[in-house]
Design a protein around this motif. Sequence first.
Motif, PDB file in Angstrom:
ATOM      1  N   GLU A  56       0.828  -1.210   0.000  1.00 44.36           N
ATOM      2  CA  GLU A  56       0.000   0.000   0.000  1.00 44.36           C
ATOM      3  C   GLU A  56       0.860   1.257   0.000  1.00 44.36           C
ATOM      4  O   GLU A  56       0.513   2.249  -0.633  1.00 44.36           O
ATOM      5  CB  GLU A  56      -0.930  -0.006   1.209  1.00 44.36           C
ATOM      6  N   ASP A  57       1.987   1.197   0.710  1.00 42.69           N
ATOM      7  CA  ASP A  57       2.888   2.350   0.741  1.00 42.69           C
ATOM      8  C   ASP A  57       3.448   2.643  -0.645  1.00 42.69           C
ATOM      9  O   ASP A  57       3.541   3.802  -1.048  1.00 42.69           O
ATOM     10  CB  ASP A  57       4.049   2.112   1.710  1.00 42.69           C
ATOM     11  N   ALA A  58       3.831   1.606  -1.373  1.00 40.53           N
ATOM     12  CA  ALA A  58       4.380   1.792  -2.713  1.00 40.53           C
ATOM     13  C   ALA A  58       3.325   2.363  -3.647  1.00 40.53           C
ATOM     14  O   ALA A  58       3.603   3.263  -4.442  1.00 40.53           O
ATOM     15  CB  ALA A  58       4.928   0.476  -3.254  1.00 40.53           C
ATOM     16  N   VAL A  59       2.116   1.867  -3.558  1.00 39.34           N
ATOM     17  CA  VAL A  59       1.028   2.368  -4.403  1.00 39.34           C
ATOM     18  C   VAL A  59       0.752   3.835  -4.084  1.00 39.34           C
ATOM     19  O   VAL A  59       0.593   4.659  -4.991  1.00 39.34           O
ATOM     20  CB  VAL A  59      -0.245   1.508  -4.234  1.00 39.34           C
ATOM     21  N   ALA A  60       0.712   4.177  -2.809  1.00 42.44           N
ATOM     22  CA  ALA A  60       0.479   5.567  -2.408  1.00 42.44           C
ATOM     23  C   ALA A  60       1.610   6.465  -2.917  1.00 42.44           C
ATOM     24  O   ALA A  60       1.358   7.581  -3.396  1.00 42.44           O
ATOM     25  CB  ALA A  60       0.359   5.671  -0.893  1.00 42.44           C
ATOM     26  N   LEU A  61       2.837   5.988  -2.834  1.00 42.24           N
ATOM     27  CA  LEU A  61       3.981   6.749  -3.326  1.00 42.24           C
ATOM     28  C   LEU A  61       3.862   6.971  -4.833  1.00 42.24           C
ATOM     29  O   LEU A  61       4.047   8.086  -5.321  1.00 42.24           O
ATOM     30  CB  LEU A  61       5.281   6.004  -3.006  1.00 42.24           C
ATOM     31  N   LEU A  62       3.535   5.922  -5.569  1.00 48.94           N
ATOM     32  CA  LEU A  62       3.392   6.040  -7.026  1.00 48.94           C
ATOM     33  C   LEU A  62       2.296   7.043  -7.388  1.00 48.94           C
ATOM     34  O   LEU A  62       2.472   7.866  -8.292  1.00 48.94           O
ATOM     35  CB  LEU A  62       3.097   4.673  -7.638  1.00 48.94           C
TER      36      LEU A  62
ATOM     37  N   GLY B 139       3.780   6.174 -17.189  1.00 49.43           N
ATOM     38  CA  GLY B 139       4.838   5.273 -17.650  1.00 49.43           C
ATOM     39  C   GLY B 139       6.204   5.681 -17.128  1.00 49.43           C
ATOM     40  O   GLY B 139       7.011   4.836 -16.738  1.00 49.43           O
ATOM     41  N   ALA B 140       6.467   6.991 -17.109  1.00 51.99           N
ATOM     42  CA  ALA B 140       7.750   7.482 -16.591  1.00 51.99           C
ATOM     43  C   ALA B 140       7.885   7.178 -15.102  1.00 51.99           C
ATOM     44  O   ALA B 140       8.962   6.796 -14.633  1.00 51.99           O
ATOM     45  CB  ALA B 140       7.890   8.979 -16.852  1.00 51.99           C
ATOM     46  N   VAL B 141       6.797   7.339 -14.369  1.00 56.54           N
ATOM     47  CA  VAL B 141       6.827   7.045 -12.926  1.00 56.54           C
ATOM     48  C   VAL B 141       7.061   5.552 -12.700  1.00 56.54           C
ATOM     49  O   VAL B 141       7.870   5.165 -11.850  1.00 56.54           O
ATOM     50  CB  VAL B 141       5.535   7.528 -12.232  1.00 56.54           C
ATOM     51  N   ARG B 142       6.385   4.717 -13.467  1.00 58.86           N
ATOM     52  CA  ARG B 142       6.590   3.263 -13.329  1.00 58.86           C
ATOM     53  C   ARG B 142       8.024   2.877 -13.680  1.00 58.86           C
ATOM     54  O   ARG B 142       8.629   2.044 -13.005  1.00 58.86           O
ATOM     55  CB  ARG B 142       5.606   2.504 -14.214  1.00 58.86           C
ATOM     56  N   THR B 143       8.578   3.498 -14.722  1.00 59.40           N
ATOM     57  CA  THR B 143       9.955   3.215 -15.118  1.00 59.40           C
ATOM     58  C   THR B 143      10.921   3.636 -14.007  1.00 59.40           C
ATOM     59  O   THR B 143      11.843   2.890 -13.661  1.00 59.40           O
ATOM     60  CB  THR B 143      10.311   3.944 -16.423  1.00 59.40           C
ATOM     61  N   ALA B 144      10.713   4.822 -13.463  1.00 59.24           N
ATOM     62  CA  ALA B 144      11.577   5.310 -12.383  1.00 59.24           C
ATOM     63  C   ALA B 144      11.492   4.398 -11.166  1.00 59.24           C
ATOM     64  O   ALA B 144      12.507   4.086 -10.535  1.00 59.24           O
ATOM     65  CB  ALA B 144      11.189   6.742 -12.004  1.00 59.24           C
ATOM     66  N   TYR B 145      10.281   3.954 -10.847  1.00 48.02           N
ATOM     67  CA  TYR B 145      10.119   3.054  -9.706  1.00 48.02           C
ATOM     68  C   TYR B 145      10.812   1.720  -9.975  1.00 48.02           C
ATOM     69  O   TYR B 145      11.504   1.189  -9.100  1.00 48.02           O
ATOM     70  CB  TYR B 145       8.635   2.830  -9.413  1.00 48.02           C
ATOM     71  N   ALA B 146      10.665   1.206 -11.171  1.00 52.94           N
ATOM     72  CA  ALA B 146      11.302  -0.071 -11.517  1.00 52.94           C
ATOM     73  C   ALA B 146      12.818   0.039 -11.419  1.00 52.94           C
ATOM     74  O   ALA B 146      13.489  -0.904 -10.977  1.00 52.94           O
ATOM     75  CB  ALA B 146      10.888  -0.505 -12.920  1.00 52.94           C
ATOM     76  N   ASP B 147      13.359   1.191 -11.805  1.00 54.38           N
ATOM     77  CA  ASP B 147      14.813   1.398 -11.728  1.00 54.38           C
ATOM     78  C   ASP B 147      15.317   1.406 -10.290  1.00 54.38           C
ATOM     79  O   ASP B 147      16.458   1.036 -10.033  1.00 54.38           O
ATOM     80  CB  ASP B 147      15.202   2.731 -12.384  1.00 54.38           C
ATOM     81  N   LEU B 148      14.479   1.842  -9.361  1.00 53.35           N
ATOM     82  CA  LEU B 148      14.935   2.069  -7.986  1.00 53.35           C
ATOM     83  C   LEU B 148      14.293   1.169  -6.941  1.00 53.35           C
ATOM     84  O   LEU B 148      14.659   1.233  -5.770  1.00 53.35           O
ATOM     85  CB  LEU B 148      14.664   3.528  -7.603  1.00 53.35           C
TER      86      LEU B 148
ATOM     87  N   ARG C 283      14.059  11.088 -11.277  1.00 56.47           N
ATOM     88  CA  ARG C 283      14.275  10.223 -12.445  1.00 56.47           C
ATOM     89  C   ARG C 283      13.111  10.361 -13.419  1.00 56.47           C
ATOM     90  O   ARG C 283      13.313  10.519 -14.626  1.00 56.47           O
ATOM     91  CB  ARG C 283      14.436   8.775 -11.987  1.00 56.47           C
ATOM     92  N   ALA C 284      11.898  10.318 -12.926  1.00 52.04           N
ATOM     93  CA  ALA C 284      10.726  10.458 -13.783  1.00 52.04           C
ATOM     94  C   ALA C 284      10.695  11.850 -14.419  1.00 52.04           C
ATOM     95  O   ALA C 284      10.356  11.997 -15.591  1.00 52.04           O
ATOM     96  CB  ALA C 284       9.450  10.200 -12.989  1.00 52.04           C
ATOM     97  N   HIS C 285      11.064  12.866 -13.662  1.00 47.22           N
ATOM     98  CA  HIS C 285      11.100  14.237 -14.179  1.00 47.22           C
ATOM     99  C   HIS C 285      12.085  14.326 -15.345  1.00 47.22           C
ATOM    100  O   HIS C 285      11.789  14.954 -16.375  1.00 47.22           O
ATOM    101  CB  HIS C 285      11.487  15.203 -13.062  1.00 47.22           C
ATOM    102  N   ASP C 286      13.243  13.715 -15.205  1.00 52.37           N
ATOM    103  CA  ASP C 286      14.230  13.707 -16.286  1.00 52.37           C
ATOM    104  C   ASP C 286      13.677  13.021 -17.525  1.00 52.37           C
ATOM    105  O   ASP C 286      13.864  13.496 -18.651  1.00 52.37           O
ATOM    106  CB  ASP C 286      15.520  13.021 -15.845  1.00 52.37           C
ATOM    107  N   LEU C 287      13.007  11.890 -17.333  1.00 50.90           N
ATOM    108  CA  LEU C 287      12.409  11.178 -18.465  1.00 50.90           C
ATOM    109  C   LEU C 287      11.352  12.032 -19.153  1.00 50.90           C
ATOM    110  O   LEU C 287      11.267  12.063 -20.384  1.00 50.90           O
ATOM    111  CB  LEU C 287      11.794   9.852 -17.986  1.00 50.90           C
ATOM    112  N   LEU C 288      10.544  12.717 -18.356  1.00 48.38           N
ATOM    113  CA  LEU C 288       9.478  13.533 -18.925  1.00 48.38           C
ATOM    114  C   LEU C 288      10.027  14.785 -19.614  1.00 48.38           C
ATOM    115  O   LEU C 288       9.484  15.211 -20.636  1.00 48.38           O
ATOM    116  CB  LEU C 288       8.475  13.910 -17.849  1.00 48.38           C
TER     117      LEU C 288
END
Length: 69
Positions: free
Chosen positions: A6-12, A33-42, A58-63
């Motif tokens: 639940e914490d990870a979902v709330a963070l995402l 998609g950028a947020v999911r990619t950043a989360y997967a990386d970390l 990371r997501a901001h850089d991708l976007l």
Amino acid sequence: MPEETEDAVALLLHVTERLLKAFPGLDPRIVRGAVRTAYADLRYARVRTYLPVLMERRAHDLLSAAEQE
């Protein structure tokens, strides 16, 4: 994405909402998609204290790169 806590979902969701406001001109699917990619990386980082800020950066850089295309 495998089942998340639940914490990870709330963070995402929180990071996604912030970035949707920061990049209103981008398709929301690209932002998610950028947020999911950043989360997967970390997601397997040993020290999780700074995970939210690192993930958002990371997501901001991708976007930013997607916005320039």
